[in-house]
Design a protein around this motif. Structure first.
Motif, PDB file in Angstrom:
ATOM      1  N   MET A  31      -0.714   1.790  -1.297  1.00 36.72           N
ATOM      2  CA  MET A  31      -0.047   0.675  -0.671  1.00 36.72           C
ATOM      3  C   MET A  31       0.995   0.136  -1.658  1.00 36.72           C
ATOM      4  O   MET A  31       0.733   0.033  -2.843  1.00 36.72           O
ATOM      5  N   ARG A  32       2.165  -0.182  -1.135  1.00 36.55           N
ATOM      6  CA  ARG A  32       3.253  -0.703  -1.970  1.00 36.55           C
ATOM      7  C   ARG A  32       3.901  -1.895  -1.280  1.00 36.55           C
ATOM      8  O   ARG A  32       4.197  -1.851  -0.094  1.00 36.55           O
ATOM      9  N   LEU A  33       4.125  -2.940  -2.054  1.00 33.97           N
ATOM     10  CA  LEU A  33       4.864  -4.109  -1.587  1.00 33.97           C
ATOM     11  C   LEU A  33       6.304  -3.965  -2.058  1.00 33.97           C
ATOM     12  O   LEU A  33       6.557  -3.780  -3.250  1.00 33.97           O
ATOM     13  N   LEU A  34       7.244  -4.023  -1.121  1.00 29.39           N
ATOM     14  CA  LEU A  34       8.669  -4.072  -1.456  1.00 29.39           C
ATOM     15  C   LEU A  34       9.080  -5.526  -1.405  1.00 29.39           C
ATOM     16  O   LEU A  34       9.012  -6.169  -0.350  1.00 29.39           O
ATOM     17  N   LEU A  35       9.498  -6.060  -2.544  1.00 24.91           N
ATOM     18  CA  LEU A  35       9.795  -7.487  -2.646  1.00 24.91           C
ATOM     19  C   LEU A  35      11.257  -7.712  -2.999  1.00 24.91           C
ATOM     20  O   LEU A  35      11.663  -7.525  -4.145  1.00 24.91           O
ATOM     21  N   LEU A  41       3.980 -11.769 -10.791  1.00 29.46           N
ATOM     22  CA  LEU A  41       3.437 -10.712  -9.953  1.00 29.46           C
ATOM     23  C   LEU A  41       3.207  -9.424 -10.753  1.00 29.46           C
ATOM     24  O   LEU A  41       2.200  -8.748 -10.591  1.00 29.46           O
ATOM     25  N   THR A  54      -0.439 -14.318  -4.912  1.00 30.37           N
ATOM     26  CA  THR A  54      -0.092 -12.918  -4.674  1.00 30.37           C
ATOM     27  C   THR A  54      -0.575 -12.046  -5.826  1.00 30.37           C
ATOM     28  O   THR A  54      -1.082 -10.947  -5.619  1.00 30.37           O
ATOM     29  N   ARG A  56      -3.218  -9.002  -5.688  1.00 29.42           N
ATOM     30  CA  ARG A  56      -2.865  -7.694  -6.259  1.00 29.42           C
ATOM     31  C   ARG A  56      -3.970  -7.186  -7.183  1.00 29.42           C
ATOM     32  O   ARG A  56      -4.274  -5.996  -7.202  1.00 29.42           O
ATOM     33  N   PHE A  84      -2.406  -3.055  -5.327  1.00 27.39           N
ATOM     34  CA  PHE A  84      -1.243  -2.441  -4.697  1.00 27.39           C
ATOM     35  C   PHE A  84      -0.085  -2.376  -5.674  1.00 27.39           C
ATOM     36  O   PHE A  84      -0.017  -3.129  -6.642  1.00 27.39           O
ATOM     37  N   ASP A  85       0.816  -1.429  -5.447  1.00 26.89           N
ATOM     38  CA  ASP A  85       2.018  -1.291  -6.264  1.00 26.89           C
ATOM     39  C   ASP A  85       3.090  -2.255  -5.757  1.00 26.89           C
ATOM     40  O   ASP A  85       3.092  -2.642  -4.590  1.00 26.89           O
ATOM     41  N   VAL A  86       3.995  -2.604  -6.654  1.00 30.48           N
ATOM     42  CA  VAL A  86       5.086  -3.510  -6.307  1.00 30.48           C
ATOM     43  C   VAL A  86       6.405  -2.888  -6.749  1.00 30.48           C
ATOM     44  O   VAL A  86       6.513  -2.387  -7.874  1.00 30.48           O
TER      45      VAL A  86
END
Length: 94
Positions: A1-5, A39, A64, A68, A73-75
């Motif tokens: 899972m990756r969060l694109l921020l 983060l 957040t 995490r 999860f990756d960011v």
């Protein structure tokens, strides 16, 4: 899972009473950079302070970061107009 921020600074936050993105207007430009450091590293690295609202509430980036640590999860942070440098790795789209 990756969060694109996407992370960036906006002058809208400088309108009186519209933003809770910093304890004082002169600190608001540091908030997005500090948030991505929290983060990524769990605390500000280059940013001068941990962002808090004018009422003293901590930045949602702390929540957040806690999620995490539990979910792992990756960011990927997209520099969408940061006005202050950050120690966190970013992808610059120009």
């Amino acid at each position: 899972m990756r969060l694109l921020l996407p992370a960036g600074t906006t002058e809208t936050a400088l309108i009186d009473g519209i933003s809770a993105a910093g304890a004082a207007p002169e600190l608001m430009e540091h908030t997005p950079s500090a948030d991505v450091e929290i983060l990524e590293y769990g605390e500000p690295v280059m940013s001068p302070v941990t962002p808090v609202s004018p009422n003293g509430c901590p930045t949602p980036a702390a929540v957040t970061r806690a999620v995490r640590e539990v979910v792992d999860f990756d960011v990927s942070v997209i520099d969408a107009g940061l006005t202050q440098s950050t120690a966190a790795p970013t992808v610059d789209l120009d």
